[in-house]
Design a protein around this motif. Structure first.
Motif, PDB file in Angstrom:
ATOM      1  N   LYS A 242      -7.419   0.873   7.501  1.00 35.59           N
ATOM      2  CA  LYS A 242      -7.298   0.773   6.656  1.00 35.59           C
ATOM      3  C   LYS A 242      -9.382  -0.209   5.939  1.00 35.59           C
ATOM      4  CE  LYS A 242      -5.855  -3.524   3.534  1.00 35.59           C
ATOM      5  NZ  LYS A 242      -4.642  -4.679   3.556  1.00 35.59           N
ATOM      6  N   GLU A 243      -9.906  -0.967   7.310  1.00 37.57           N
ATOM      7  CA  GLU A 243     -11.359  -0.999   7.368  1.00 37.57           C
ATOM      8  C   GLU A 243     -11.664  -0.153   7.012  1.00 37.57           C
ATOM      9  OE1 GLU A 243     -14.437  -3.565   9.301  1.00 37.57           O
ATOM     10  OE2 GLU A 243     -13.024  -2.830  10.369  1.00 37.57           O
TER      11      GLU A 243
ATOM     12  N   ASN B 263     -11.504   0.989   2.944  1.00 35.64           N
ATOM     13  CA  ASN B 263     -11.632   0.218   1.951  1.00 35.64           C
ATOM     14  C   ASN B 263     -12.962  -0.065   1.520  1.00 35.64           C
ATOM     15  OD1 ASN B 263      -8.671  -0.341   0.913  1.00 35.64           O
ATOM     16  ND2 ASN B 263      -8.667  -2.527   2.256  1.00 35.64           N
TER      17      ASN B 263
ATOM     18  N   TYR C 155      -7.210   1.961   0.712  1.00 36.68           N
ATOM     19  CA  TYR C 155      -6.638   1.608   1.525  1.00 36.68           C
ATOM     20  C   TYR C 155      -4.518   1.532   0.752  1.00 36.68           C
ATOM     21  CZ  TYR C 155      -3.400   2.910   5.497  1.00 36.68           C
ATOM     22  OH  TYR C 155      -1.909   2.915   6.708  1.00 36.68           O
TER      23      TYR C 155
ATOM     24  N   TYR D  41      -2.585  -0.049   1.466  1.00 38.13           N
ATOM     25  CA  TYR D  41      -1.397  -0.566   2.504  1.00 38.13           C
ATOM     26  C   TYR D  41      -1.304  -1.617   3.559  1.00 38.13           C
ATOM     27  CZ  TYR D  41       0.361   4.097   0.821  1.00 38.13           C
ATOM     28  OH  TYR D  41       0.838   5.395   0.004  1.00 38.13           O
ATOM     29  N   GLU D  42      -0.266  -2.194   3.421  1.00 40.73           N
ATOM     30  CA  GLU D  42      -0.492  -3.437   4.360  1.00 40.73           C
ATOM     31  C   GLU D  42      -0.569  -2.892   6.374  1.00 40.73           C
ATOM     32  OE1 GLU D  42      -1.036  -6.608   3.730  1.00 40.73           O
ATOM     33  OE2 GLU D  42      -1.023  -5.734   1.583  1.00 40.73           O
ATOM     34  N   ASP D  43      -0.965  -3.371   6.972  1.00 45.35           N
ATOM     35  CA  ASP D  43      -1.122  -3.397   8.263  1.00 45.35           C
ATOM     36  C   ASP D  43       0.120  -3.463   8.991  1.00 45.35           C
ATOM     37  OD1 ASP D  43      -3.827  -2.877   7.848  1.00 45.35           O
ATOM     38  OD2 ASP D  43      -4.098  -4.404   8.719  1.00 45.35           O
TER      39      ASP D  43
END
Length: 228
Positions: free
Chosen positions: A197-198, A201, A224, A226-228
């Motif tokens: 994600k990082e 983003n 991204y 979505y949640e981790d």
């Protein structure tokens, strides 16, 4: 260039991995493929380098309909494709130099051209002083750099990267991303499947999101999502 038109991938067990995919990736783009586990990302990626064939629809790689290509011709189609894997897939008994040179031998490059090109790409990825090292003597980040050098040594039109930072710590992950960004800046298309994600983003690029075999989002400078 990569094009998919109404592409379906249905496995023998009946699972529909991809359903009605329509997408186009132009030369020079950097594209992230994101989505939850089991969404169809791996099938999507494998179609691009003809590891899998579509059940229905058309996949064009540099203008070639890969479904119609006979198996013995696949290596010729793949000459302009570089692939980077999460687990590196280096040959353990070969040095960094030999692993990269092997990719040139596979496409019958004259030996007089091989040495300077292999040295050039290993210098590019920061391993000019590690050419003789075996994979077991290299860190994970260094092994992935060898994998990238191998992927670019034959001057591919595009690189397919399947979770290339998945086995790396954050520092090495960013090093690999900056390297891919530099390769992209030189004109090579990069398509990268990732759960990071990082990275997505921070390094804003085109994002294609796949869920349950369907493209649900295709955004320039996307997130991204979505949640981790």
């Amino acid at each position: 260039m990569i094009e998919m038109h109404d592409v379906w991938k249905v496995y023998p067990n009946g699972i529909e991995a991809l359903r009605g995919i329509d997408v186009k990736v132009d030369q020079g783009e950097f594209v992230y493929i994101v989505g939850p586990s089991g969404a169809g990302k791996s099938s999507f990626i494998k179609l691009m380098y003809r590891e899998e064939k579509p059940t229905h629809g058309v996949v064009l790689i540099n203008g070639v309909n890969v479904k119609r290509v006979r198996d013995w011709k696949i290596p010729y189609v793949r000459r302009r494709i570089g692939v980077v894997f999460q687990d590196y897939k280096l040959l353990p008994h070969l040095s960094a130099y030999e692993n990269v040179a092997f990719a040139m031998e596979a496409v019958e490059t004259p030996k007089r051209e091989m040495k300077p090109r292999v040295q050039e790409v290993l210098e590019l990825v920061g391993l000019g002083d590690r050419m003789k090292a075996l994979p077991s003597q290299l860190s994970g980040g260094e092994q992935q750099r060898v994998s990238i050098a191998r992927a670019i040594v034959n001057n591919p039109t595009f690189i397919i990267a399947d979770e290339p930072t998945g086995n790396l710590d954050p520092e090495n992950s960013w090093d690999i991303m900056y390297l891919l960004e530099e390769i992209n800046a030189r004109g090579t298309t990069v398509v990268m499947a990732t759960h990071n994600k990082e990275i997505v983003n921070t390094m804003r690029q085109r994002v294609i999101a796949i869920e349950q075999g369907v493209i649900v989002r295709d955004e320039l400078e996307g997130e991204y999502g979505y949640e981790d």
